[in-house]
Scaffold this active site. Structure first.
Site, PDB file in Angstrom:
ATOM      1  N   SER A  98      -2.815 -11.860  19.214  1.00 55.12           N
ATOM      2  CA  SER A  98      -3.745 -11.960  20.330  1.00 55.12           C
ATOM      3  C   SER A  98      -4.161 -10.643  20.969  1.00 55.12           C
ATOM      4  CB  SER A  98      -3.162 -12.878  21.414  1.00 55.12           C
ATOM      5  OG  SER A  98      -3.086 -14.194  20.936  1.00 55.12           O
ATOM      6  N   SER A 142      -5.844 -14.440  22.098  1.00 59.96           N
ATOM      7  CA  SER A 142      -6.097 -14.984  23.421  1.00 59.96           C
ATOM      8  C   SER A 142      -6.513 -13.924  24.446  1.00 59.96           C
ATOM      9  CB  SER A 142      -4.830 -15.683  23.935  1.00 59.96           C
ATOM     10  OG  SER A 142      -3.763 -14.743  24.064  1.00 59.96           O
ATOM     11  N   LYS A 185      -4.669  -8.595  31.800  1.00 57.44           N
ATOM     12  CA  LYS A 185      -4.799  -9.966  31.315  1.00 57.44           C
ATOM     13  C   LYS A 185      -4.171 -10.913  32.329  1.00 57.44           C
ATOM     14  CE  LYS A 185      -3.694 -12.811  27.237  1.00 57.44           C
ATOM     15  NZ  LYS A 185      -3.084 -12.808  25.884  1.00 57.44           N
TER      16      LYS A 185
END
Length: 505
Positions: free
Chosen positions: A184, A160, A77
């Site tokens: 998330s 997210s 990420k």
């Protein structure tokens, strides 16, 4: 052979048996990333860096010094700073930023070298898309466009960590890292049909993770199976003196219970979960939960019951308060953490300005997106003199009560089972005009972050539109190995996690 849907546990065996090389695996996934650009799952890919790491991994394997994960590709990420790759947190504020060091998570998983002698030997495929500074539930807040859901490209992938979820679901990476501040990891994993776990706060170092809300942020893995998540979490987790919240005993083998029965000495293979008490919070199955989601989660509970688990009702009475508490505390911490992005030391700086104050204003106005600005403004407001006691301190008190509710529930049960989200993924743009409606989607995940508890998402079905549904397993502090055990045993008796995304070739 098609590796796109192969769990990393099986991939590791093929690497060890010399049936495939790390270079071959890396090329395979790089080709898929190129062909799958339309998902918008990646923000930065560097083929030559990935292949350079793969070559080093192959040499380690040839030397006989390989670990369990050596040579396996992984996607990170974009909230984790990574040497050689851009680290932007999906924000124009950090566009083009190249970090001089690796986040601890990246280092723990990466190729061993002089700076990082204990790396697991995994190959970085690139940096995945995300909501800007991890603020969002749909991955529509990225400065570089939304991530599309591989099950239906007209729907969100969740946020997210939507880029990581979509990358694994679309077969653009065998496994990926994510972060979970209010759900998330779990929510995008549920929306994309994956397994994902948020460990107890402090299990995984936050050093090198671009901060959103420091008392809530926690890193974890997103993969196809509970076994894969256990392998990656074991490698990610370690004590880190550079993170003051890192637990001294955070390193352990999270897969040690996977194949064992819940109760020691139980020889009944048909009832491996005999003795397990599963709590079903009545507040999680109340008004607002979609019927198809409720039916799928209840069906999963029945599977656990058939495997020997006992189902019982528990109560988490402050569940509804987790939303206002979270959206006071998280923005307050974000307001403080993001004050460093001022256009002076690094990050975006406005081209034209009159004086220092004007430079601050214009740089931050141009660099931050709408949702980030909204949360900074809310956070600054609740920290202001005159409002601090009324909002921030009250929220902290209720946070303690929410944590106490969980401890009362765990006196009656070993794990808590419920939905991850009130519904499945929604259409792109459907909720983006109403931030409050988007915030309400986090009602079942926020409370575990506020309490610092481990929780995970496990695929448990589909709705009538063929969109994935995830169930949430919540454990008491430091019970990750037990949560993964329950998830693994469930996956031995179901095949939801093996389904391939319908729009993926």
């Amino acid at each position: 052979m098609s590796w796109s849907q192969t769990p990393i546990a099986l991939m590791a065996k093929s690497l060890a048996a010399k049936e495939v090389s790390s270079t071959e695996l890396t090329k395979y996934f790089l080709d898929r990333i190129e062909a799958g650009k339309h998902w918008n799952a990646y923000l930065d890919v560097s083929a030559h860096l990935s292949l350079e790491q793969a070559s080093k991994a192959d040499k380690i394997i040839a030397s006989g010094k390989a670990g369990k994960l050596t040579g396996i590709p992984v996607a990170h990420k974009d909230v984790f700073v990574t040497r050689g790759w851009k680290s932007t947190a999906a924000s124009k504020m950090l566009e083009g930023y190249l970090s001089p060091f690796d986040a601890t998570v990246v280092a723990n998983l990466g190729i061993p070298d002089e700076l990082n002698p204990n790396g697991a030997g995994m190959v970085c495929l690139g940096k995945t898309n995300m909501d800007e500074f991890a603020m969002g539930s749909s991955n529509e807040n990225s400065a570089y466009g939304p991530v599309l859901n591989p099950w239906n490209s007209e729907y969100v992938a969740g946020g997210s960590s939507g880029g990581s979820a979509a990358a694994v679901a679309a077969g653009l990476a065998p496994i990926a890292t994510g972060t979970d501040t209010g759900g998330s990891i779990r929510q995008p994993a549920a929306f994309c049909g994956l397994t994902g776990i948020k460990p107890s706060y402090g299990r995984v170092s936050r050093y090198g993770m671009i901060a959103y809300a420091s008392s809530l942020d926690q890193a974890g893995p997103m993969g196809k199976t509970a076994e894969d998540c256990a392998l990656l979490l074991t490698a990610m987790s370690s004590h880190d003196p550079r993170d003051s919240t890192s637990l001294a005993d955070s390193g352990e083998d999270y897969g040690r219970y996977l194949t064992q029965s819940w109760k020691e000495g139980n020889s009944n293979s048909a009832k491996p979960l005999e003795g397990l008490r599963v709590g079903l919070p009545k507040e999680f199955f109340a008004e607002g939960l979609a019927l198809e989601v409720a039916n799928a989660v209840n069906a999963a509970a029945k599977v656990l019951q058939d495997m020997g688990a006992e189902l019982l009702e528990v109560s988490l009475p402050k569940t509804k308060l987790s939303i206002p508490v979270y959206y006071v505390l998280a923005p307050a911490e974000a307001s403080s953490n993001l004050s460093r992005f001022d256009g002076v030391r690094y990050g975006h700086r406005a081209n034209e300005y009159r004086d220092l104050s004007d430079m601050y204003k214009k740089s931050r106005t141009e660099g931050f997106g709408a949702e980030v600005k909204r949360r900074i403004m809310v956070g600054t407001y609740v920290l202001c003199h005159g409002y601090y006691d009324a909002y921030y301190l009250q929220a902290q008190k209720i946070r303690r009560i929410i944590a106490a509710d969980f401890q009362a529930a765990f006196e009656k049960c070993d794990v808590i089972l419920g939905p991850v989200a009130p519904d499945v993924a929604w259409r792109l743009g459907e909720k983006s005009k109403d931030p409050v409606q988007m915030y309400l989607e986090d009602i079942y995940t926020l409370s575990t972050n506020l309490a610092g508890l481990p929780a995970m998402s496990v695929p448990c079905g589909f709705n009538s539109g063929n969109l994935p549904i995830g169930m949430q397993l919540i454990g008491n502090y430091f019970s990750e190995a037990r949560l993964l055990q329950v998830a693994h045993q469930y996956q031995q008796n179901s095949d939801w996690h093996l389904r391939q995304a319908s729009e993926v070739a």
